[in-house]
Scaffold this active site. Structure first.
Site, PDB file in Angstrom:
ATOM      1  N   CYS A 203     -10.331   2.950  -8.047  1.00 26.93           N
ATOM      2  CA  CYS A 203      -9.389   3.205  -6.960  1.00 26.93           C
ATOM      3  C   CYS A 203      -9.534   2.033  -5.991  1.00 26.93           C
ATOM      4  CB  CYS A 203      -9.811   4.514  -6.282  1.00 26.93           C
ATOM      5  SG  CYS A 203      -8.984   4.879  -4.727  1.00 26.93           S
TER       6      CYS A 203
ATOM      7  N   ASP B 290     -14.177   3.464  -5.121  1.00 28.30           N
ATOM      8  CA  ASP B 290     -13.085   3.037  -4.243  1.00 28.30           C
ATOM      9  C   ASP B 290     -13.357   1.627  -3.713  1.00 28.30           C
ATOM     10  OD1 ASP B 290     -10.787   3.217  -2.726  1.00 28.30           O
ATOM     11  OD2 ASP B 290     -11.414   4.972  -1.582  1.00 28.30           O
TER      12      ASP B 290
ATOM     13  N   ASP C  41     -15.030  13.635  -1.760  1.00 27.75           N
ATOM     14  CA  ASP C  41     -14.524  12.303  -1.410  1.00 27.75           C
ATOM     15  C   ASP C  41     -15.325  11.730  -0.245  1.00 27.75           C
ATOM     16  OD1 ASP C  41     -12.304  10.178  -0.625  1.00 27.75           O
ATOM     17  OD2 ASP C  41     -11.673  11.015  -2.544  1.00 27.75           O
ATOM     18  N   ASP C  42     -14.770  10.758   0.411  1.00 30.75           N
ATOM     19  CA  ASP C  42     -15.413   9.979   1.480  1.00 30.75           C
ATOM     20  C   ASP C  42     -16.028  10.883   2.563  1.00 30.75           C
ATOM     21  OD1 ASP C  42     -16.075   7.978   3.176  1.00 30.75           O
ATOM     22  OD2 ASP C  42     -14.048   7.159   3.392  1.00 30.75           O
TER      23      ASP C  42
ATOM     24  N   ASP D 219      -2.090   6.053  -2.994  1.00 31.99           N
ATOM     25  CA  ASP D 219      -2.400   7.028  -1.948  1.00 31.99           C
ATOM     26  C   ASP D 219      -1.172   7.857  -1.595  1.00 31.99           C
ATOM     27  OD1 ASP D 219      -5.054   6.667  -1.652  1.00 31.99           O
ATOM     28  OD2 ASP D 219      -4.927   5.323   0.077  1.00 31.99           O
TER      29      ASP D 219
ATOM     30  N   LYS E 237     -15.582   8.424  -8.387  1.00 32.09           N
ATOM     31  CA  LYS E 237     -14.374   7.697  -7.964  1.00 32.09           C
ATOM     32  C   LYS E 237     -14.872   6.466  -7.214  1.00 32.09           C
ATOM     33  CE  LYS E 237     -10.407   8.388  -4.825  1.00 32.09           C
ATOM     34  NZ  LYS E 237      -9.813   9.381  -3.913  1.00 32.09           N
TER      35      LYS E 237
ATOM     36  N   ARG F 212     -10.170  -2.128   8.031  1.00 26.27           N
ATOM     37  CA  ARG F 212     -10.546  -0.701   7.975  1.00 26.27           C
ATOM     38  C   ARG F 212     -11.978  -0.508   8.486  1.00 26.27           C
ATOM     39  NH1 ARG F 212     -11.774   4.191   3.806  1.00 26.27           N
ATOM     40  NH2 ARG F 212     -10.380   5.664   4.753  1.00 26.27           N
TER      41      ARG F 212
ATOM     42  N   TRP G  58       0.862  -1.187   0.000  1.00 26.36           N
ATOM     43  CA  TRP G  58       0.000   0.000   0.000  1.00 26.36           C
ATOM     44  C   TRP G  58       0.900   1.240   0.000  1.00 26.36           C
ATOM     45  CZ3 TRP G  58      -0.257   3.661   4.059  1.00 26.36           C
ATOM     46  CH2 TRP G  58      -1.143   4.709   3.808  1.00 26.36           C
TER      47      TRP G  58
END
Ligand code: DGJ
Length: 752
Positions: free
Chosen positions: A545, A497, A385-386, A567, A495, A462, A218
């Site tokens: 992604c 993910d 984004d998130d 990232d 995007k 996560r 990663w």
């Protein structure tokens, strides 16, 4: 072009600079003869090695078992003699393993068929370069087949089970590449279990070979690694359910003298995004075999009578001109025959993504502040984004609850899009449709929708679980939620993910003898959902992604013309990550952004100009809080945007040449993009660390017309001089300095 010489039973596939040849031993067993530089139409059957001496000295010719263990079978099968790594194995209902495949028939045709449910390269003029929505409007039947490739389908059979195996080979003319895939049909009366179906095998007879792979981690994806291939095997693989950060579905055998410009390369890249294996082995006879395909571990597919299984495609590239030539073949194939849809050849909007600017802590006002400053600088799209959905303020909750959090974004995306559009910008959003949080309404309603093993429950990573997309009701529900959000406002970019690997791959839906199908069914489901997205929103720009570049592979490129590369946005770290990625993938597909300083991951401060220069070799965008930048920095951003506009078509469409590699020389990085007609080029040079008392670096440029004259830094130089004698780049003051050097042809050579 593909030909069959019936007299000698030899198949020959030609691309402009390569030939791939195999023949039939005894009219039954397809065996590899040659892959390399283009050959004329000569009979190569004598190279098939059917008369090799046997190993037990007591017999005069090879019996079946020792023949199978020696012969370079085009598609080797397990259990009946070949003890090397094979491509296919089955288990019968009686629990026995092994098969024997022999030639049944073949056909050769112009163009290339779609691979049902799978991403794959396509022929020019065929329908499947278009998302399905466009296909129905133009009508499949009316589409002219102006094929620039031809296909050979070779059908093999296992007489005992009635299994048919169809090997498809396509020769792509302009891209100088060959693709292979495999379809297995059960023509028997009983079910069989496919325990292994790899997609391609190659035999190479050359000494001193090394293996090139792209391992990583990663935020450190696709680092180039070379090592000598001794006796035994070398494997690169993923059983994480994604192609992964750690390994890459790519393997090349390269000659030991191989450089950017010299040496032989036999490369394979897998058009698939899930579990894979690539294995190279050198056997007792110094023969090298490489195989690639879906990882057989945790894979078992039940094939009922009349059912079929389609295995994904492998791309083969041979280069006799080193890594650079291989790279340009892959780039051409992927740009012209893999990437599809509206954005394929278009300049992509310069985006600003709020992730590193705000993380989860944002609201409409903050986003609009960013958008206003961005619009002034010339940025064209805001990406949220998130954190815009459910009650997600950190990564502990809400995945699956795809409704806008009106506390953060009152009026939802409708209001935000209107305001952003008023500024002349587009709006894009982040989603993670494959996941579910334990703390979500979706999970409370459907705890069994997470992938899990009986009595063990799902495992977190996560703080999230993976949705069992192999179940239709699961993927339909998630897709409908996503569609509702995208239909609620003028959202022009997504995007997509995917932030954790698959684990606990099981469910209570499929019967015990089909549990081994789940990982592949999952991948087919992701592909199906993305295809639906492109059908329902044909102008949408999709960027894949997976925690950065955890699923950067040709499979995903078929759906999204760009993929977030890593990232790690530190420009110096990106040099190596982008080098490994650019080895195979066109610059137009590589998500690269200018981020904040000091960098959030490394704490390193790199000048804004250098950050911009490094990000230019990708899709380009920003990932920082522009509202907190100085006026001087904002002016620099406007200048970077001008540069992007000036050079983007060259960067998107030009040929890529690598001159220097920071990860190998520990001094500097350098690459060029050259237009197809060689009249224009852009050279990027990055000095990573400054040193005292250094001489200028001499760079030998590549790709120019040796006879033409070019303007470079205000001087006139002939292409031959720049390429063979070189250019001096004086040392710059300070670490992390970059230089962009435009090169323009000013005069054509006129013979006297
Ligand atoms: C991982 C991605 O790579 C990041 O860019 C960001 O979108 C985060 N996920 C958000 O969770």
């Amino acid at each position: 072009m593909i030909q069959y010489d019936g007299t000698h039973q030899v198949f020959k596939l030609d691309t402009p600079h390569t030939s791939y040849v195999f023949g039939l031993a005894d009219g039954r067993y397809p065996g590899h003869i040659y892959y390399g530089k283009r050959l004329g139409d000569i009979d190569l059957a004598y190279l098939l090695r059917t008369d090799e001496r046997p190993w037990p000295p007591s017999v005069f010719s090879r019996e079946k078992v020792s023949f199978f263990d020696f012969y370079p079978m085009e598609y080797p099968f397990e259990g009946t003699g070949d003890c090397r790594e094979c491509c296919i194995n089955i288990r019968t209902e009686e629990g026995q393993e092994g098969l024997e495949l022999t030639y049944l028939s073949h056909r050769i045709y112009a163009g290339k068929k779609e691979l049902e449910g799978l991403p794959a390269t396509w022929s020019r003029g065929s329908a499947h370069n278009l998302p399905a929505a466009d296909r129905s409007s133009s009508g499949d039947g009316r589409l002219e087949e102006i094929a620039d490739c031809s296909t050979l389908e070779l059908t093999l059979q296992d007489e005992v089970t009635g299994l048919r195996v169809i090997l498809s080979y396509t020769a792509f003319e302009e891209a100088d590449a060959i693709t292979r895939s495999v379809r297995v049909e059960n023509g028997g009366v009983r079910s069989v279990y496919l325990t292994k179906v790899l997609s391609a095998c190659l035999h190479v007879e050359q000494e001193g070979l090394e293996v090139l792979t792209l391992p990583g981690s990663w935020s450190r994806e696709r680092m180039m690694q070379r090592q000598k291939l001794g006796y035994g095997s070398f494997v690169t693989e993923s059983i994480r359910g994604i192609s992964s950060h750690q390994d890459h579905p790519f393997m090349a055998l390269i000659s030991e003298n191989c450089t950017q410009t010299t040496g032989d390369i036999y490369a394979m890249n897998f058009v698939y995004s899930g579990n894979f294996i690539a294995k190279a082995m050198r056997d007792q006879f110094d023969q090298v075999r490489v195989v690639m395909g879906i990882h057989p571990d945790r894979f078992c597919w039940k094939l009922e009578p009349s059912a079929a299984f389609q295995a994904p495609e492998v791309v083969l590239v041979y280069s006799d001109g080193g890594l650079g030539k291989m790279t340009r073949s892959f780039h051409r194939l992927y740009r012209d025959h893999l990437i599809r849809g509206y954005w394929k050849d278009r300049e992509r909007p310069i985006l600003i993504n709020n992730w590193e600017a705000t993380y989860f802590d944002f609201n409409t006002e903050k986003l609009l502040e960013i958008a206003r400053e961005s619009a002034k600088a010339g940025i064209e799209m805001l990406v949220v984004d998130d954190g815009w959905f459910g009650y997600r303020d950190n990564d502990d909750s809400s995945l699956g609850d795809w409704q806008v959090n009106e506390n953060k974004l009152p009026g939802g995306f409708g209001y935000l899009a209107e305001e952003v559009n008023k500024l002349g910008m587009k709006l894009g959003i982040w989603v993670e449709p494959e996941m579910i949080s334990e703390d979500s309404d979706l999970y409370r309603e459907h705890p069994d929708w997470a992938l899990q093993l009986n009595n063990r429950g799902p495992g977190q990573c996560r703080a999230q679980y993976v949705l069992d997309l192999s179940r239709k009701e699961v993927r339909d529900t998630v897709y409908d939620r996503l569609k509702a959000v995208l239909s609620s406002a003028n959202i022009e970019y997504v995007k997509w993910d995917m932030n954790r690997p698959l684990s606990d791959v099981g469910n209570t839906i499929l019967p015990p003898d089909r549990q081994g199908e789940i990982a592949h069914r999952y991948m087919l489901a992701v592909y199906e959902m993305q295809e639906r997205l492109l059908q329902d929103f044909p102008g949408l720009l999709l960027e894949n992604c997976a925690s950065g570049g955890g699923r950067f592979d040709p499979g995903m490129l078929y759906y999204s013309p760009q993929i977030w590369c890593s990232d790690d946005t530190d420009a110096m770290e990106r040099l190596a990550i982008q080098e490994g990625t650019q080895l195979l993938y066109p610059l137009s597909s590589i998500g690269a952004h200018v981020s904040d300083c000091p960098n959030h991951m490394t704490g390193r401060s790199v000048p804004l100009e250098t950050r911009g220069t490094v990000a230019l070799a990708g899709t380009f965008g920003y990932e920082l809080d522009i509202t907190r930048l100085s006026e001087e920095d904002k002016c620099q951003i406007s200048e970077q945007i001008e540069l992007y506009k000036k050079y983007n078509s060259l960067i998107r469409e030009g040929d890529y040449y690598r001159l220097e590699s920071w990860q190998h020389n520990h001094v500097c990085d350098g690459y060029m993009i050259v237009s197809e007609d060689r009249s224009e080029a852009l050279l990027t040079y990055v000095q990573v660390l400054a040193k005292t008392n250094q001489k200028s670096r001499r760079l030998q440029l590549q790709g120019l017309n040796p006879e033409a004259f070019y303007d470079i830094d205000g001087k006139t130089c002939q292409g031959a001089v720049l390429m063979y004698a070189g250019l001096l780049i004086p040392p710059m003051s300070g670490d992390f300095q970059a230089k962009l050097i435009p090169i323009r042809q000013i005069q054509k050579f006129k013979p006297v």
